[in-house]
Motif scaffolding. Structure first.
Motif, PDB file in Angstrom:
ATOM      1  N   LEU A 243       0.856  -1.322  -0.073  1.00 29.98           N
ATOM      2  CA  LEU A 243       0.072   0.103   0.028  1.00 29.98           C
ATOM      3  C   LEU A 243       0.877   1.312  -0.092  1.00 29.98           C
ATOM      4  CD1 LEU A 243      -2.695  -1.245   2.304  1.00 29.98           C
ATOM      5  CD2 LEU A 243      -3.137  -0.460   0.013  1.00 29.98           C
ATOM      6  N   THR A 244       2.012   1.187   0.792  1.00 28.90           N
ATOM      7  CA  THR A 244       2.511   2.395   0.803  1.00 28.90           C
ATOM      8  C   THR A 244       3.579   2.856  -0.489  1.00 28.90           C
ATOM      9  OG1 THR A 244       4.588   1.164   2.040  1.00 28.90           O
ATOM     10  CG2 THR A 244       3.293   2.550   3.327  1.00 28.90           C
ATOM     11  N   ALA A 245       3.649   1.405  -1.176  1.00 34.63           N
ATOM     12  CA  ALA A 245       4.208   1.583  -2.757  1.00 34.63           C
ATOM     13  C   ALA A 245       3.748   2.610  -3.532  1.00 34.63           C
ATOM     14  CB  ALA A 245       4.348   0.366  -3.359  1.00 34.63           C
ATOM     15  N   VAL A 246       2.222   2.852  -3.543  1.00 40.50           N
ATOM     16  CA  VAL A 246       1.808   3.724  -4.411  1.00 40.50           C
ATOM     17  C   VAL A 246       2.523   5.207  -4.174  1.00 40.50           C
ATOM     18  CG1 VAL A 246      -0.576   4.939  -4.866  1.00 40.50           C
ATOM     19  CG2 VAL A 246      -0.305   2.469  -4.359  1.00 40.50           C
ATOM     20  N   ALA A 247       2.509   5.630  -2.968  1.00 41.25           N
ATOM     21  CA  ALA A 247       3.179   6.927  -2.723  1.00 41.25           C
ATOM     22  C   ALA A 247       4.667   7.098  -2.897  1.00 41.25           C
ATOM     23  CB  ALA A 247       2.726   7.453  -1.256  1.00 41.25           C
ATOM     24  N   LEU A 248       5.299   5.748  -2.264  1.00 41.82           N
ATOM     25  CA  LEU A 248       6.921   5.823  -2.440  1.00 41.82           C
ATOM     26  C   LEU A 248       7.455   5.550  -3.793  1.00 41.82           C
ATOM     27  CD1 LEU A 248       7.458   3.659   0.759  1.00 41.82           C
ATOM     28  CD2 LEU A 248       8.227   5.881   0.441  1.00 41.82           C
ATOM     29  N   GLN A 249       6.934   4.995  -4.894  1.00 38.51           N
ATOM     30  CA  GLN A 249       7.123   4.849  -6.222  1.00 38.51           C
ATOM     31  C   GLN A 249       6.945   6.416  -6.865  1.00 38.51           C
ATOM     32  OE1 GLN A 249       4.622   1.937  -8.095  1.00 38.51           O
ATOM     33  NE2 GLN A 249       5.855   0.162  -7.371  1.00 38.51           N
ATOM     34  N   ARG A 250       5.915   6.988  -6.321  1.00 37.84           N
ATOM     35  CA  ARG A 250       6.024   8.312  -6.934  1.00 37.84           C
ATOM     36  C   ARG A 250       7.123   9.294  -6.436  1.00 37.84           C
ATOM     37  NH1 ARG A 250       2.714  11.576  -5.093  1.00 37.84           N
ATOM     38  NH2 ARG A 250       1.451  10.502  -3.471  1.00 37.84           N
ATOM     39  N   ARG A 251       7.852   8.739  -5.397  1.00 39.17           N
ATOM     40  CA  ARG A 251       8.822   9.614  -4.794  1.00 39.17           C
ATOM     41  C   ARG A 251      10.235   8.993  -5.365  1.00 39.17           C
ATOM     42  NH1 ARG A 251       4.585  10.466  -1.686  1.00 39.17           N
ATOM     43  NH2 ARG A 251       4.658  12.139  -0.256  1.00 39.17           N
ATOM     44  N   GLY A 252       9.999   7.817  -6.066  1.00 39.33           N
ATOM     45  CA  GLY A 252      11.332   7.152  -6.543  1.00 39.33           C
ATOM     46  C   GLY A 252      12.035   6.527  -5.843  1.00 39.33           C
ATOM     47  N   VAL A 253      11.280   5.965  -4.778  1.00 41.52           N
ATOM     48  CA  VAL A 253      11.798   5.058  -3.881  1.00 41.52           C
ATOM     49  C   VAL A 253      11.675   3.438  -4.313  1.00 41.52           C
ATOM     50  CG1 VAL A 253      12.053   4.159  -1.459  1.00 41.52           C
ATOM     51  CG2 VAL A 253      11.499   6.509  -2.021  1.00 41.52           C
ATOM     52  N   PRO A 254      12.699   2.836  -4.514  1.00 36.29           N
ATOM     53  CA  PRO A 254      12.965   1.559  -5.126  1.00 36.29           C
ATOM     54  C   PRO A 254      12.153   0.367  -3.933  1.00 36.29           C
ATOM     55  CG  PRO A 254      14.895   2.069  -4.591  1.00 36.29           C
ATOM     56  CD  PRO A 254      14.207   3.374  -4.584  1.00 36.29           C
ATOM     57  N   LEU A 255      11.999  -0.616  -4.353  1.00 41.75           N
ATOM     58  CA  LEU A 255      11.602  -1.787  -3.388  1.00 41.75           C
ATOM     59  C   LEU A 255      12.410  -1.838  -2.373  1.00 41.75           C
ATOM     60  CD1 LEU A 255       9.403  -3.970  -2.623  1.00 41.75           C
ATOM     61  CD2 LEU A 255      10.553  -5.709  -4.185  1.00 41.75           C
ATOM     62  N   ARG A 256      13.789  -2.208  -2.634  1.00 39.87           N
ATOM     63  CA  ARG A 256      14.755  -2.632  -1.638  1.00 39.87           C
ATOM     64  C   ARG A 256      14.756  -1.486  -0.467  1.00 39.87           C
ATOM     65  NH1 ARG A 256      18.555  -6.411  -1.590  1.00 39.87           N
ATOM     66  NH2 ARG A 256      18.011  -6.896  -3.768  1.00 39.87           N
ATOM     67  N   GLU A 257      14.816  -0.166  -0.834  1.00 40.76           N
ATOM     68  CA  GLU A 257      14.845   0.855  -0.030  1.00 40.76           C
ATOM     69  C   GLU A 257      13.549   0.895   0.871  1.00 40.76           C
ATOM     70  OE1 GLU A 257      16.239   4.081   2.058  1.00 40.76           O
ATOM     71  OE2 GLU A 257      17.266   2.552   1.113  1.00 40.76           O
ATOM     72  N   ARG A 258      12.288   0.688   0.023  1.00 41.18           N
ATOM     73  CA  ARG A 258      10.987   0.653   0.852  1.00 41.18           C
ATOM     74  C   ARG A 258      10.937  -0.558   1.841  1.00 41.18           C
ATOM     75  NH1 ARG A 258       8.713   0.410  -4.580  1.00 41.18           N
ATOM     76  NH2 ARG A 258       7.765  -1.272  -4.105  1.00 41.18           N
ATOM     77  N   LEU A 259      11.538  -1.473   1.730  1.00 37.16           N
ATOM     78  CA  LEU A 259      11.698  -2.442   2.852  1.00 37.16           C
ATOM     79  C   LEU A 259      12.479  -2.206   3.882  1.00 37.16           C
ATOM     80  CD1 LEU A 259      11.721  -5.696   0.327  1.00 37.16           C
ATOM     81  CD2 LEU A 259       9.816  -5.355   1.977  1.00 37.16           C
TER      82      LEU A 259
END
Length: 267
Positions: free
Chosen positions: A181-197
């Motif tokens: 769910l946070t990927a929706v906002a974090l992808q717009r901020r250019g944050v890749p999966l590894r950094e999101r985790l």
């Protein structure tokens, strides 16, 4: 424990936000309804065929004396169905977000603008965003599947397999549900999966406080569809917390102590 309560608060705030913006909530329902129909059919098939799959996978139990084959296969069927349900909970979010990418992107941007005055934009074409989202969602599902295999094996441990393991399963589901769910906002901020985790691991209780109650809500038929728009809104608020972004109209708290160059009594 404060982060745990904060995560729950963001979930409630997201629902309140879409409650005040009914049009966004209505648009957000459409992808969930479409996905729900497909998943309902798959779960019905799982219910009817789980016994056959377990029987096919355990021919060695045919020669056991009664009642052990029934007990063993019954336990495996329950674990098989539980694993399928766990995978469905996580993949439902991923598939719904993929189907409803334009809807949820717009919803997340509106939350950002309402809270901070501006909204980050990826600058990528829609097809590129969908490709990245699908690829990273698949990577998350692989992680969930690996955890599912491990929990399936631990389910055979007496007592702990029927108490501790299911609790761990809900925590894992909640964590990865928060990530999706946070990927929706974090992808717009250019944050890749590894950094999101990495970000979510640094605030595990925050992620669990948001994701575990949502996982429990998703167990109730149809609830997932109705809470999904609010979950996306709440996840956007959670992202603003993770990224240290200050809402519009709110300044950073001032340090009450005078600076080294300040003189007492001088404005």
């Amino acid at each position: 424990m404060r982060d745990l309560m904060t995560g729950m608060t963001y979930l409630a705030k997201g629902q309140r936000w879409v409650g005040r913006n009914r049009r966004q909530w209505g648009f957000g329902l459409l992808p969930g309804l479409v996905t729900l129909v497909g998943y309902a059919a798959a779960l019905v098939a799982l219910v009817f065929w789980a016994d056959d799959v377990v029987d096919w996978a355990t021919p060695f139990a045919d020669d056991w004396s009664s009642p052990w084959p029934g007990i063993f296969r019954g336990a495996l069927t329950a674990l098989f169905f539980g694993g399928g349900l766990l995978l469905a909970l996580i993949s439902f979010t991923a598939v719904t977000l993929l189907v409803g990418q334009p809807f949820y992107e717009e919803l997340s941007e509106r939350v950002d603008r309402a809270e901070g005055g501006t909204a980050a934009e990826s600058g990528l074409p829609l097809w590129r965003e969908l490709w990245i989202s699908a690829r990273e969602s698949l990577a998350v599902l692989v992680r969930v599947a690996l955890w599912g295999v491990l929990l399936f094996a631990l389910g055979f441990v007496p007592i702990a397999g029927q108490t501790v393991v299911p609790a761990i399963g809900f925590c894992i589901s909640g964590f990865f549900l928060t990530e999706e769910l946070t990927a929706v906002a974090l992808q717009r901020r250019g944050v890749p999966l590894r950094e999101r985790l990495r970000l979510l691991r640094s605030r595990k209780l925050l992620a669990l406080g948001f994701g575990v109650p949502l996982t429990l809500l998703f167990l109730v038929p149809l609830v997932a569809v109705f809470v999904m728009p609010g979950a996306v809104a709440g996840a956007t608020l959670l992202v603003r917390d993770l990224m240290g972004e200050t809402p519009a109209g709110e300044d950073e708290p001032e340090d009450p102590r005078p600076g080294p160059d300040a003189a007492p009594g001088v404005d």
